[in-house]
Structures are given as C-alpha cells and as structure tokens.
Enzyme design. Structure first.
Site, PDB file in Angstrom:
ATOM      1  N   ASP A 285      25.527  61.973  12.228  1.00  0.00           N
ATOM      2  CA  ASP A 285      25.645  62.148  13.569  1.00  0.00           C
ATOM      3  C   ASP A 285      24.736  62.739  14.390  1.00  0.00           C
ATOM      4  OD1 ASP A 285      26.698  62.875  15.956  1.00  0.00           O
ATOM      5  OD2 ASP A 285      28.609  63.962  15.909  1.00  0.00           O
TER       6      ASP A 285
HETATM    7  C1  BGC Z   1      27.716  62.787  19.139  1.00  0.00           C
HETATM    8  C2  BGC Z   1      28.665  61.512  18.413  1.00  0.00           C
HETATM    9  C3  BGC Z   1      27.958  59.908  19.246  1.00  0.00           C
HETATM   10  C4  BGC Z   1      26.441  60.437  18.689  1.00  0.00           C
HETATM   11  C5  BGC Z   1      25.268  59.406  19.399  1.00  0.00           C
HETATM   12  C6  BGC Z   1      26.362  63.262  19.102  1.00  0.00           C
HETATM   13  O1  BGC Z   1      26.350  63.982  19.872  1.00  0.00           O
HETATM   14  O2  BGC Z   1      28.576  63.084  18.077  1.00  0.00           O
HETATM   15  O3  BGC Z   1      30.083  61.381  18.476  1.00  0.00           O
HETATM   16  O4  BGC Z   1      28.167  59.134  18.537  1.00  0.00           O
HETATM   17  O5  BGC Z   1      25.563  61.609  19.451  1.00  0.00           O
HETATM   18  O6  BGC Z   1      25.861  59.535  20.680  1.00  0.00           O
END
Ligand code: BGC
Length: 747
Positions: A285
């Site tokens: 993530d």
């Molecule tokens: C989120 C993810 C997301 C990523 C990219 C993170 O803050 O938890 O679900 O895909 O950001 O935007």
C-alpha cells in the site's frame, strides 16, 4: 570511402531515431513492443515468457520494475513520473525489451481521478452494494465495466478489489469492501476481478490483511490467533484469489501479530505464495514498505508509490549480497508474469471515449440489484403513481444528488460535486461528494400528475409539517464515510434520527431511503412504513431507487452485513485510537518519512476471533435490527423438499416457489451448523443460489458445498480438517429465517 559514408548515414539515422524516441517515448516503446522478441510468443506460458525476458534485463532495469515513481506528499517524486497517466502509480517498464509501463489507477467502484485528468468515469454502487446483489454475474459485470473504463483512460492496472472482512462496521472503508462473510466477500470480489482481468487489465486484491480499521492504520498491531484469522479475514482473501487468479495483491499498512503486513513472512510467503500458490506480485500500500532486505525476504515484490527502499537501497543490498539475486529475479519474474498473464503486453490499452450511456445503464442495473428492501408494512411499496396525489421528498441534497464514498475510492462526478455551485465542484480529499443523480427529479418523473414537494430537513418540525400535507413522505438519509477515518458510531449523523422520527409521527406513510456506507442504527424503525438501503448508489442511483419505489423493478438484494440494534452490541465498544506518538498530524510535511521509518505500534486485539458479523450476534445471542442475508421482495417465496447428499462435495437440493403475484429473484441461502466438537460459532454460510422465478413458478435448486467451507483450520497440522460428526444443513431466506433443516453425518 563509400563504407565510411554509409556508417555516417546510419549513425545520423540512429541519432535521428534516438532524438525521435526522446521526443516521443510512447512511439519508441510501441516499436519495441512490436519486435519479434522470443517472449512475445503468446503460445508460451506467462512463466516461460517472463523467464525469457528477465534473463535479458540489467540490474538497473530489474530494479526499475520494483518500485513506483512517486506521489506528492508520499515520498520523493522522480522526474520519470512525468510520463504517468495521472493515476496513483506509475512504473517505467523496460521499453528496450518491449515491456510497457504499468499505469495504475485506484478503481474501487469506478476509475478515480477522472475529474483532475479531464476524463469521465462511471460510478457503480459501492462495493458493499455490489455484494448485496449476491449475484455473481452482476459482480463480473461490475469488474468488466471498470476494466473497460480503465483501458479507455489509458490504464493497465487497477487498484480495486477491496475485500477486508467487516469485523468492525465503523471502519470508514466498509463501503469499499464486501461485507462480513468470507465466502460471500471472497466469491464476489473474485468475480469482480475476473470481469476486470478479462478486459486485459491487471487486477489487484487489497488490503492484505486485517486492515480492519482506519484509525492508526500505519501503526496499529493487530493481535489475532492463527485459527481465527485463517477462517475469517484470510479465508476471504484465499477464496477471492482462487476464484479470480488475481495478478496482484496489495499488502496493507498495519502490522499483524508483530510484523508489518508488507514484511510479514507468514502472510506473504508462507500463506499467499506457498500455501495458496499465488503466482502474481505483491505491491505495498502507498507508503506501506518499511525495509528492503526484510520485506524482500518476506515476499514483498514491489514498493509503492516511490523508491524509498526498493530503489538504490535495494540495489546496494543486492550488490552487497544482503539480498540474493535469485530473490530479486523472483520479484521481477512475478511482475512481468502478471503482465503476460493478463495480456497487458499483448493487448495494451487504447485510449478512447468512455461509453457514458452504457455505463449509466450498467450502474443502474447493478444498483437495482443491490438496493435492499428492509421494511414494507402493509405492502405500502411499490407505490402506485396513479393513486398518489402528493409526495413530500425530504432530506438534505436529495433535490440534487446522492452521496458517494470518499478517499482513494472516490470517483469524480461529471461537473464536480453536485452540491457545489457550478464551476466550484472540484472534489477534495475527505470532503462529502454528491453525484448529480437527483431523487427528487427521478420521483417527479414517475409521478407526473402528483404534486412533489421538497424540504431539506434542516428544521425537522418544518419538514414534518410539510410531510403532514402529503399522501406519502420519503426521507433520504445519509451517512458518509471515507478512507482515513472511522465512524464514531453507527447512528445517522446530525439531526437525521430526529427528522425521521418527526416526519413519521406526522405521516403514517413514511418511507426512509438510506444512503450509507456501513449499517446504521434506526431508533425509528418501528415507526416508519418502509425502509430501503441504497448504500452509495452510484451514477444512476436515483433512477434505480425510483424504479424500486414504484415497482418497475422488484427488489432482490440481501444484506451482506448485519444491522445491529446499537453500537453497544458490537464486539468492541469503541475503536481503539492511536496514541499521539503512533500517528502523524494533518499537514505534517514529513509524515511519509515517519511512516516509512515506522511509527511505534499500538495494540488492537481481535479477541472475538471467529465470531465476525452474524457469527458474533448468533453466538452472543444478541438480537439484531436486520440480520445478515435479509432482504424483502414484492413477492414471496416458499421453501420445501430439502435433500442433503454427502460426497466429496456435499450437495444440497431444495425447491423454491414464487408464491406471490409477480416475477422476482430469490437469494436462497445455505448455512451449516458444525458438530459441537468443532468449537465453531452456531452457523456459517456455505453457499447460495440466486433463483429467478415467475409468479407461481417453482424450481429445484442445487448448491454444491466446497469441503473447505465445512472445515475448521487445524493450526498444528497447518491444514483444514473436516470434523467427524453431525452437520445441520439449514436453508432459507436469511441467516435468521431458515425453514429447511436436515442433519447429515460426515466422515
Ligand atoms: C490506499 C489504497 C490506495 C492507495 C493509492 C492508499 O492510501 O490505502 O487503497 O490504492 O492509497 O491511492
């Protein structure tokens, strides 16, 4: 001389080509992609193709595939990010060898960031709404639409596929996930990813694992015993990955039993890659990577969004021997393999115009299948437009739109936030965004001869006075949620409970339409005549709601999540919040550094263990407001003739009859109570079938049960055990209404 001339001409040609390539990198890349490299032979397996190309890569090329190129606010941004398509992630690829860039976009219920990039995306109903359809085909269609729109916008990878099990319904991302049952959630996400990958887009399943609250997500350490996690949260992932052959899995921010999920050997290597035989790649993530050597050995293949650990630091680790070359090659192999397996190399995305009209139609059809009819006293619904003289539509913004879920799932409405003045609608992080799908207009369109009145509900007494003058009052109530926050309570925010109580006291024909991301408590439930749960209903939400209210469509959805009577009935009275030292402050410009370095852990104990969702309320004997699996229809169904046939896969056969006067589709649910010696909660869902039936029609339904769904996880053997004994098979309309029962001895 002649040959000298030729050399000069060739070199000036290649200089020109290089110049051209520098100016038009995409064109250069396409030329390489078209080359007859041995790995471009699509008759070879993805593994064979990946092995051939990885052999040709330099160390730098390999490293370039291990990380993204940055995102402002979340680490260093590389100049290479200039070639990004505008999504959350961009990986450069290896043009020399025909390996294209990976263009990633968030895409939970539609493609994100379209507003900022000058594009258009359809918003489907929230993922939880999609799960409420219990319809595998609808889920496939859900993913396929997102896949098509990603490609039309120039992306070849989705960051959707949210499937954290709802252990904690106040989690602000509940709307992005698929409910509280691992088999339902896993099956439905599996179909979404299947539909998406069929469009030649890399599918991702996230956030692996146990990222069940947003509060302190970068520092929380989740404590849970192995058997419980295998049978609940992890089973959902296991099923989802098995059903879809997902090409990517995103590991989550939190720690699990001591180690960050993105450097957790148990989760990434032992389970995902070894026991489940996952062949795709694991990406962190955004900002969820915390080391090079440790994460790499644990099984993390790719860092996002920037190269904090998986760039120069990783290269040095390889050069010093701290990371073996074979381990690096394995990560690169998985990434390239995923690109071959999903055909993003053989069939790269072609930018084009999104099918707006088709998208609105699909979003409406899925919304119609996802909206749950929770209450319908005296058959008030469906409304008969011919007989109604006046309707009061009440509720903030229900004149202009319907609310959507926020955070990285946010889809941008065309023209921006519908509640903002024209030209000021740009969407912002952590802001409530409304789609221009107006319930008021949709209701007016159904009742051209009736007087349709509107009140925002700001003053409950005034709204009640208006409701008193109308034949029917329809209150649109909402609860907003988003990534980066949790709900303090399942109560409707603001004055909405009071508003509904006052309106229903003034008008005996009050219907409540809920636009919520999580379940809500309803102190007024006994007072109103009708309740529809519309979730976040997407781009065509208002038309779908109106079609259900006026009976053009018969409701078929069932709850994928329990609605408890009160917060006090949840396994945890409140969500544990991070102490100040374990969190970062809003506006902290160095936040990403602190997150990457690792914030001090705080502890959350999931000591309810196996008792997630309905299993908790069943075991604790807590009555609920609306049970898991519940949902009404405008017709009725009868169940009979249960027969359970043991075998490798237990076969459950029964008959469902439509005993009412209109066609419909019933979600027929199969549960099992395991032998007492198994030590399980009272019952679990093991299968279902959504059966279409005309009025008066009967059909024999057959559900085959996967033996794993009847088993318990044996930690000592690291295997699933089918416990010997008597299993009670229960069949019916909801987890609380199971008229058919038959016991079967297994083993
Ligand atoms: C989120 C993810 C997301 C990523 C990219 C993170 O803050 O938890 O679900 O895909 O950001 O935007």
């Amino acid at each position: 001389m002649a040959s000298q001339l030729r050399v000069r001409r060739i070199s000036s040609l290649s200089t020109a080509l290089l110049f051209f390539a520098a100016l038009f990198p995409a064109a250069a890349q396409t030329a390489e992609q078209g080359k007859n490299f041995p790995w471009m032979n699509s008759r070879l397996s993805p593994d064979e193709r990946a092995a051939l190309v990885v052999k040709e890569m330099t160390l730098d090329e390999k490293i370039s595939l291990l990380h993204g190129t940055g995102m402002s606010g979340l680490g260093p941004v590389s100049p290479l990010a200039a070639k990004s398509n505008g999504g959350a992630g961009y990986v450069v690829g290896v043009p020399r060898l025909g390996i294209p860039a990976i263009q990633m976009s968030d895409a939970a219920y539609g493609v994100r960031m379209s507003g900022q990039n000058g594009r258009y995306s359809t918003a489907l109903p929230s993922c939880l709404g999609g799960a409420a359809s219990w319809d595998r085909e609808a889920a496939y269609e859900y993913g396929a639409l997102i896949g098509r729109e990603l490609r039309a916008q120039g992306y070849n990878m989705s960051l959707g596929g949210g499937m954290n099990l709802t252990r904690e319904p106040r989690n602000g991302r509940t709307f992005e996930y698929m409910g509280e049952d691992p088999i339902l959630a896993g099956t439905m996400v599996g179909q979404v990813i299947k539909g998406l990958q069929a469009q030649h887009v890399i599918g991702d399943i996230k956030h692996y694992a146990l990222n069940d609250q947003e509060s302190g997500r970068n520092s929380v350490n989740v404590n849970i015993d192995e058997r419980s996690m295998r049978e609940t949260d992890l089973l959902a992932f296991e099923v989802g990955i098995r059903e879809s052959d997902a090409a990517a899995v995103m590991c989550s921010y939190n720690r699990v039993n001591g180690d960050y999920a993105c450097e957790n050997k148990y989760l990434l290597s032992d389970l995902l890659k070894h026991d489940w035989n996952f062949k795709g790649f694991v990406l962190s993530d955004w900002g969820g990577t915390h080391s090079a050597a440790k994460a790499s050995a644990a099984g993390l293949d790719h860092e996002e969004p920037a190269e904090i650990f998986y760039g120069d630091a990783y290269k040095k680790a390889v050069e010093s021997g701290a990371v073996p070359v074979a381990e690096l090659d394995e990560h690169v192999h998985r990434i390239v393999r995923a690109m071959f397996a999903t055909a993003v190399i053989d069939d790269p995305p072609q930018k084009g115009v999104v099918d707006v009209v088709g998208g609105l139609d699909t979003a409406r059809r899925i919304a119609e299948q996802s909206i749950v009819l929770l209450k319908n006293d005296h058959g008030l619904l469906p409304l008969d437009a011919a007989k109604i003289r006046s309707i009061a539509v009440i509720g903030d913004h229900s004149d202009v739109g319907m609310i959507s879920g926020g955070g990285s799932a946010q889809v941008d409405p065309p023209g921006g936030n519908a509640i903002m003045p024209p030209g000021k609608g740009q969407t912002h992080w952590q802001e409530q965004i409304w789609f221009p799908t107006s319930p008021l207009k949709a209701i007016k369109a159904k009742t051209p001869r009736a007087q349709v009145l509107y009140d925002a509900g700001t003053d409950p007494a005034a709204a009640a006075a208006l409701a008193k003058t109308a034949d029917i009052a329809i209150v649109f109530a909402y609860q907003w949620e988003s990534e980066g926050m949790d709900l303090d309570s399942l109560a409707l925010p603001g004055n909405q409970d009071d508003l509904i109580a006052k309106v229903s006291a003034a008008n005996a024909h009050t219907i409540v339409v809920l636009e919520t991301g999580s379940p809500v408590t309803m102190p007024w439930a006994d007072e109103v005549s009708g309740i529809l749960e519309a979730w976040y209903a997407g781009s065509s939400g208002a038309d779908a709601v109106a079609n259900l209210l006026f009976g053009e469509v018969n409701p078929t959805a069932k709850l994928p999540i329990t609605f408890p009577k009160s917060d006090a009935d949840l396994p945890h009275p409140t969500i544990v919040k991070p102490p100040a030292k374990s969190s970062t402050q809003d506006g902290d410009t160095e936040a990403w550094k602190k997150i990457a370095d690792g914030l001090p852990a705080f502890q959350v104990h999931y000591d309810e263990g196996l008792k997630v969702g309905y299993k908790w309320y069943d075991a604790e004997k807590k009555p609920v407001l609306f049970p898991f699996g519940y949902g009404l229809s405008y017709t009725t169904y009868a169940y009979s003739g249960l027969k359970v046939t043991p075998g490798n896969k237990v076969r459950v056969t029964f008959t469902v009859k439509n005993t009412g006067h209109r066609a419909g589709a019933e979600v027929a649910e199969v549960y099992t109570a395991l032998p007492a010696s198994a030590g399980e909660p009272p019952k679990r869902l093991v299968g279902w079938s959504k059966v279409k039936l005309n009025a008066g029609e009967s059909r024999e339904v057959s559900v085959e049960v996967d033996p794993k769904y009847l088993s318990v996880f044996n930690v000592d053997r690291n295997a699933w055990d089918l416990v010997s004994g008597d299993y009670m098979v229960l069949v019916g309309r909801s987890s609380d209404d199971l008229p058919l029962k038959e016991s079967v001895r297994l083993k």
